[in-house]
Design a protein around this motif. Structure first.
Motif, PDB file in Angstrom:
ATOM      1  N   ALA A 135       0.812  -1.216   0.000  1.00 23.54           N
ATOM      2  CA  ALA A 135       0.000   0.000   0.000  1.00 23.54           C
ATOM      3  C   ALA A 135       0.844   1.265   0.000  1.00 23.54           C
ATOM      4  CB  ALA A 135      -0.934   0.005   1.214  1.00 23.54           C
ATOM      5  N   LEU A 136       2.151   1.147   0.295  1.00 25.19           N
ATOM      6  CA  LEU A 136       3.006   2.332   0.345  1.00 25.19           C
ATOM      7  C   LEU A 136       3.324   2.819  -1.070  1.00 25.19           C
ATOM      8  CD1 LEU A 136       5.554   1.262   3.108  1.00 25.19           C
ATOM      9  CD2 LEU A 136       3.677   2.892   3.353  1.00 25.19           C
ATOM     10  N   PRO A 137       3.375   4.110  -1.295  1.00 31.03           N
ATOM     11  CA  PRO A 137       3.834   4.639  -2.594  1.00 31.03           C
ATOM     12  C   PRO A 137       5.338   4.448  -2.734  1.00 31.03           C
ATOM     13  CG  PRO A 137       3.386   6.431  -1.064  1.00 31.03           C
ATOM     14  CD  PRO A 137       2.976   5.180  -0.360  1.00 31.03           C
ATOM     15  N   LEU A 138       5.746   3.583  -3.661  1.00 29.85           N
ATOM     16  CA  LEU A 138       7.126   3.127  -3.678  1.00 29.85           C
ATOM     17  C   LEU A 138       8.113   4.212  -4.122  1.00 29.85           C
ATOM     18  CD1 LEU A 138       6.820  -0.521  -5.022  1.00 29.85           C
ATOM     19  CD2 LEU A 138       6.919   0.320  -2.677  1.00 29.85           C
ATOM     20  N   LEU A 139       7.753   4.992  -5.137  1.00 27.71           N
ATOM     21  CA  LEU A 139       8.706   6.002  -5.604  1.00 27.71           C
ATOM     22  C   LEU A 139       8.991   7.056  -4.536  1.00 27.71           C
ATOM     23  CD1 LEU A 139      10.513   6.960  -7.840  1.00 27.71           C
ATOM     24  CD2 LEU A 139       8.574   8.206  -8.833  1.00 27.71           C
ATOM     25  N   PRO A 140       7.979   7.638  -3.869  1.00 27.85           N
ATOM     26  CA  PRO A 140       8.301   8.552  -2.766  1.00 27.85           C
ATOM     27  C   PRO A 140       9.095   7.891  -1.651  1.00 27.85           C
ATOM     28  CG  PRO A 140       6.017   8.851  -3.443  1.00 27.85           C
ATOM     29  CD  PRO A 140       6.529   7.638  -4.162  1.00 27.85           C
ATOM     30  N   LEU A 141       8.800   6.612  -1.367  1.00 26.68           N
ATOM     31  CA  LEU A 141       9.565   5.910  -0.333  1.00 26.68           C
ATOM     32  C   LEU A 141      11.023   5.757  -0.741  1.00 26.68           C
ATOM     33  CD1 LEU A 141       9.560   4.366   2.351  1.00 26.68           C
ATOM     34  CD2 LEU A 141       8.928   2.310   1.076  1.00 26.68           C
ATOM     35  N   LEU A 142      11.268   5.415  -2.020  1.00 25.45           N
ATOM     36  CA  LEU A 142      12.641   5.320  -2.508  1.00 25.45           C
ATOM     37  C   LEU A 142      13.358   6.666  -2.431  1.00 25.45           C
ATOM     38  CD1 LEU A 142      12.166   3.041  -5.648  1.00 25.45           C
ATOM     39  CD2 LEU A 142      13.530   2.490  -3.639  1.00 25.45           C
ATOM     40  N   LEU A 143      12.662   7.709  -2.833  1.00 20.39           N
ATOM     41  CA  LEU A 143      13.268   9.048  -2.775  1.00 20.39           C
ATOM     42  C   LEU A 143      13.602   9.421  -1.334  1.00 20.39           C
ATOM     43  CD1 LEU A 143      11.029  10.963  -5.349  1.00 20.39           C
ATOM     44  CD2 LEU A 143      13.262   9.909  -5.713  1.00 20.39           C
ATOM     45  N   LEU A 144      12.728   9.078  -0.390  1.00 23.45           N
ATOM     46  CA  LEU A 144      12.987   9.375   1.020  1.00 23.45           C
ATOM     47  C   LEU A 144      14.201   8.608   1.523  1.00 23.45           C
ATOM     48  CD1 LEU A 144      12.100  10.724   3.673  1.00 23.45           C
ATOM     49  CD2 LEU A 144      10.628   8.738   4.086  1.00 23.45           C
ATOM     50  N   MET A 145      14.303   7.321   1.183  1.00 22.08           N
ATOM     51  CA  MET A 145      15.451   6.520   1.621  1.00 22.08           C
ATOM     52  C   MET A 145      16.748   7.064   1.059  1.00 22.08           C
ATOM     53  SD  MET A 145      13.829   2.673   1.289  1.00 22.08           S
ATOM     54  CE  MET A 145      15.327   1.868   1.846  1.00 22.08           C
ATOM     55  N   VAL A 146      16.736   7.437  -0.231  1.00 25.47           N
ATOM     56  CA  VAL A 146      17.949   7.980  -0.840  1.00 25.47           C
ATOM     57  C   VAL A 146      18.335   9.296  -0.181  1.00 25.47           C
ATOM     58  CG1 VAL A 146      18.892   8.941  -2.971  1.00 25.47           C
ATOM     59  CG2 VAL A 146      17.590   6.806  -3.034  1.00 25.47           C
ATOM     60  N   PHE A 164      25.969   2.464  -4.155  1.00 27.37           N
ATOM     61  CA  PHE A 164      25.600   1.124  -4.631  1.00 27.37           C
ATOM     62  C   PHE A 164      24.841   0.360  -3.551  1.00 27.37           C
ATOM     63  CE2 PHE A 164      26.293  -3.396  -5.319  1.00 27.37           C
ATOM     64  CZ  PHE A 164      26.025  -3.543  -6.665  1.00 27.37           C
ATOM     65  N   ILE A 165      25.353   0.369  -2.339  1.00 27.78           N
ATOM     66  CA  ILE A 165      24.673  -0.312  -1.221  1.00 27.78           C
ATOM     67  C   ILE A 165      23.295   0.288  -1.000  1.00 27.78           C
ATOM     68  CG2 ILE A 165      24.759  -0.743   1.269  1.00 27.78           C
ATOM     69  CD1 ILE A 165      27.815  -0.863   1.005  1.00 27.78           C
ATOM     70  N   LEU A 166      23.207   1.611  -1.045  1.00 32.76           N
ATOM     71  CA  LEU A 166      21.929   2.282  -0.810  1.00 32.76           C
ATOM     72  C   LEU A 166      20.904   1.926  -1.886  1.00 32.76           C
ATOM     73  CD1 LEU A 166      20.072   4.346   0.535  1.00 32.76           C
ATOM     74  CD2 LEU A 166      21.260   6.137  -0.746  1.00 32.76           C
ATOM     75  N   ILE A 167      21.301   2.005  -3.159  1.00 28.05           N
ATOM     76  CA  ILE A 167      20.366   1.730  -4.246  1.00 28.05           C
ATOM     77  C   ILE A 167      19.902   0.279  -4.207  1.00 28.05           C
ATOM     78  CG2 ILE A 167      20.112   1.633  -6.756  1.00 28.05           C
ATOM     79  CD1 ILE A 167      20.150   4.459  -5.694  1.00 28.05           C
ATOM     80  N   VAL A 168      20.836  -0.642  -4.022  1.00 22.70           N
ATOM     81  CA  VAL A 168      20.480  -2.066  -3.984  1.00 22.70           C
ATOM     82  C   VAL A 168      19.551  -2.356  -2.810  1.00 22.70           C
ATOM     83  CG1 VAL A 168      21.419  -4.361  -3.514  1.00 22.70           C
ATOM     84  CG2 VAL A 168      22.500  -2.901  -5.232  1.00 22.70           C
ATOM     85  N   THR A 169      19.878  -1.823  -1.642  1.00 22.51           N
ATOM     86  CA  THR A 169      19.047  -2.070  -0.470  1.00 22.51           C
ATOM     87  C   THR A 169      17.663  -1.447  -0.632  1.00 22.51           C
ATOM     88  OG1 THR A 169      21.039  -2.080   0.919  1.00 22.51           O
ATOM     89  CG2 THR A 169      18.920  -1.842   2.038  1.00 22.51           C
ATOM     90  N   ALA A 170      17.612  -0.226  -1.160  1.00 23.36           N
ATOM     91  CA  ALA A 170      16.326   0.449  -1.327  1.00 23.36           C
ATOM     92  C   ALA A 170      15.434  -0.305  -2.318  1.00 23.36           C
ATOM     93  CB  ALA A 170      16.555   1.885  -1.802  1.00 23.36           C
ATOM     94  N   ILE A 171      16.004  -0.743  -3.438  1.00 20.52           N
ATOM     95  CA  ILE A 171      15.201  -1.460  -4.432  1.00 20.52           C
ATOM     96  C   ILE A 171      14.786  -2.827  -3.900  1.00 20.52           C
ATOM     97  CG2 ILE A 171      15.227  -2.490  -6.728  1.00 20.52           C
ATOM     98  CD1 ILE A 171      17.117  -0.253  -7.599  1.00 20.52           C
ATOM     99  N   GLY A 172      15.723  -3.550  -3.289  1.00 21.83           N
ATOM    100  CA  GLY A 172      15.401  -4.880  -2.781  1.00 21.83           C
ATOM    101  C   GLY A 172      14.383  -4.848  -1.660  1.00 21.83           C
ATOM    102  N   ALA A 173      14.475  -3.832  -0.798  1.00 23.44           N
ATOM    103  CA  ALA A 173      13.567  -3.755   0.348  1.00 23.44           C
ATOM    104  C   ALA A 173      12.174  -3.283  -0.024  1.00 23.44           C
ATOM    105  CB  ALA A 173      14.160  -2.812   1.405  1.00 23.44           C
ATOM    106  N   SER A 238      17.442   3.033 -13.121  1.00 27.75           N
ATOM    107  CA  SER A 238      17.523   4.017 -14.203  1.00 27.75           C
ATOM    108  C   SER A 238      16.646   5.228 -13.895  1.00 27.75           C
ATOM    109  CB  SER A 238      17.087   3.377 -15.527  1.00 27.75           C
ATOM    110  OG  SER A 238      17.919   2.285 -15.861  1.00 27.75           O
ATOM    111  N   ALA A 239      15.466   4.981 -13.303  1.00 23.43           N
ATOM    112  CA  ALA A 239      14.585   6.099 -12.946  1.00 23.43           C
ATOM    113  C   ALA A 239      15.225   6.977 -11.877  1.00 23.43           C
ATOM    114  CB  ALA A 239      13.239   5.566 -12.463  1.00 23.43           C
ATOM    115  N   LEU A 240      15.834   6.366 -10.863  1.00 25.28           N
ATOM    116  CA  LEU A 240      16.489   7.155  -9.816  1.00 25.28           C
ATOM    117  C   LEU A 240      17.663   7.947 -10.384  1.00 25.28           C
ATOM    118  CD1 LEU A 240      16.485   4.625  -6.826  1.00 25.28           C
ATOM    119  CD2 LEU A 240      15.110   6.692  -7.049  1.00 25.28           C
ATOM    120  N   SER A 241      18.465   7.312 -11.243  1.00 25.06           N
ATOM    121  CA  SER A 241      19.587   8.030 -11.849  1.00 25.06           C
ATOM    122  C   SER A 241      19.100   9.145 -12.769  1.00 25.06           C
ATOM    123  CB  SER A 241      20.466   7.047 -12.638  1.00 25.06           C
ATOM    124  OG  SER A 241      21.051   6.091 -11.791  1.00 25.06           O
TER     125      SER A 241
END
Length: 304
Positions: A135-146, A164-173, A238-241
């Motif tokens: 139910a969480l909005p994933l793109l805003p959550l990714l932006l917040l984590m980054v 690299f660790i941040l992007i991998v962890t954020a996408i995987g989580a 690619s979207a985050l970059s």
């Protein structure tokens, strides 16, 4: 004659089940094309730098904004950096992110799905947590984590390793939920099979039941989810970059190349087209491979 036939049968090695999977996979023409394209891209980014030795970070302002030529087959960017070298280096990063994030995502999803499907007392808790993440909005959550963890991780591990660790962890989580739901459904079906009930009746412990009987029989959805997870992770990175929140500017990825080329897109469209084509081909090939694996690993289709 009977002795000869018996001796021939004895000498014949038992056929491995994976050969049956490969035989079924070969009947899916799109999957074969996808496999060929994916391995071609891997060969380009892994073996290509041995033959094309130009440094992707070398700046030569006298050669900037050049078109296709023998010296620069894909041209150069606004700083005179060779685009072929940068596409190969960017592909190595993008696919590494996709594979690593997929492994993290599929591990989380499989673990939660198996536990929720096999242990009834854990099902409600784990599935409600999965629904919460869905139910969480994933793109805003990714932006917040980054935004929150970019600087601390960069200071601790360095700008490249930290991101690299941040992007991998954020996408995987944030991408394990679909795998968890698919695996849970498969486990619920397999759990009621006769061979599982027979193993339970002789006192097989849960850990052995899961590793010996449950997991091998739900590998089909797991492997399909894994292939689709690679494509999803590459697109997300690619979207985050592209939004400027990925790797540093001097660290090329396909998304970063798109971001750098936006300002001059009308004057030099090849800078946008080339990394965009690489992303599209990789994602399409992985999706077709996933379709072929889905058919090949289904015993009902394989037996036809």
């Amino acid at each position: 004659m009977t002795d000869v036939a018996a001796a021939a049968t004895k000498r014949r090695a038992p056929r491995n089940q994976w050969w049956d999977v490969w035989d079924q996979f070969k009947t899916h023409k799109g999957a074969l094309v996808g496999l060929a394209v994916f391995f071609s891209i891997l060969a380009l980014i892994l073996i290509g730098p041995w033959f094309w030795t130009q440094d992707p970070g070398y700046v030569n302002l006298r050669s900037r904004n050049q078109g296709f030529s023998a010296l620069h087959p894909f041209g150069t960017d606004q700083l005179g950096r060779d685009m072929l070298a940068r596409i190969m280096a960017g592909g190595k990063v993008s696919i590494s992110v996709g594979l690593t994030a997929m492994l993290l995502s599929i591990t989380l999803g499989t673990t939660i799905g198996v536990l929720a499907g096999y242990f009834k007392r854990l099902e409600n808790l784990l599935m409600r947590g999965t629904d919460l993440f869905l139910a969480l909005p994933l793109l805003p959550l990714l932006l917040l984590m980054v935004t929150l963890f970019r600087e601390p991780l960069s200071r601790t591990f360095g700008p490249e390793t930290g991101i690299f660790i941040l992007i991998v962890t954020a996408i995987g989580a944030t991408s394990w939920m679909q795998s968890a739901r698919i695996v849970r459904g498969s486990v619920l079906a397999v759990k009621e099979a006769e061979f599982v009930l027979a193993a339970r009746s002789i006192g097989t412990p849960p850990r052995r039941m899961i590793t010996r009987h449950i997991l091998p029989n739900v590998m089909s959805p797991i492997m399909v989810s894994a292939t689709l997870g690679i494509a999803s992770a590459i697109i997300t990175e690619s979207a985050l970059s592209f939004l400027g929140l990925g790797f540093p500017p001097d660290f090329p990825t396909w998304g970063r190349l798109l971001f750098d080329a936006v300002d001059a897109m009308q004057l030099y469209p090849a800078r946008v087209i080339l990394p965009g084509v690489m992303i599209s081909l990789t994602v399409l090939s992985v999706n077709y491979i996933g379709d072929g694996l889905r058919d090949a690993l289904d015993p009902r289709i394989r037996g036809r």
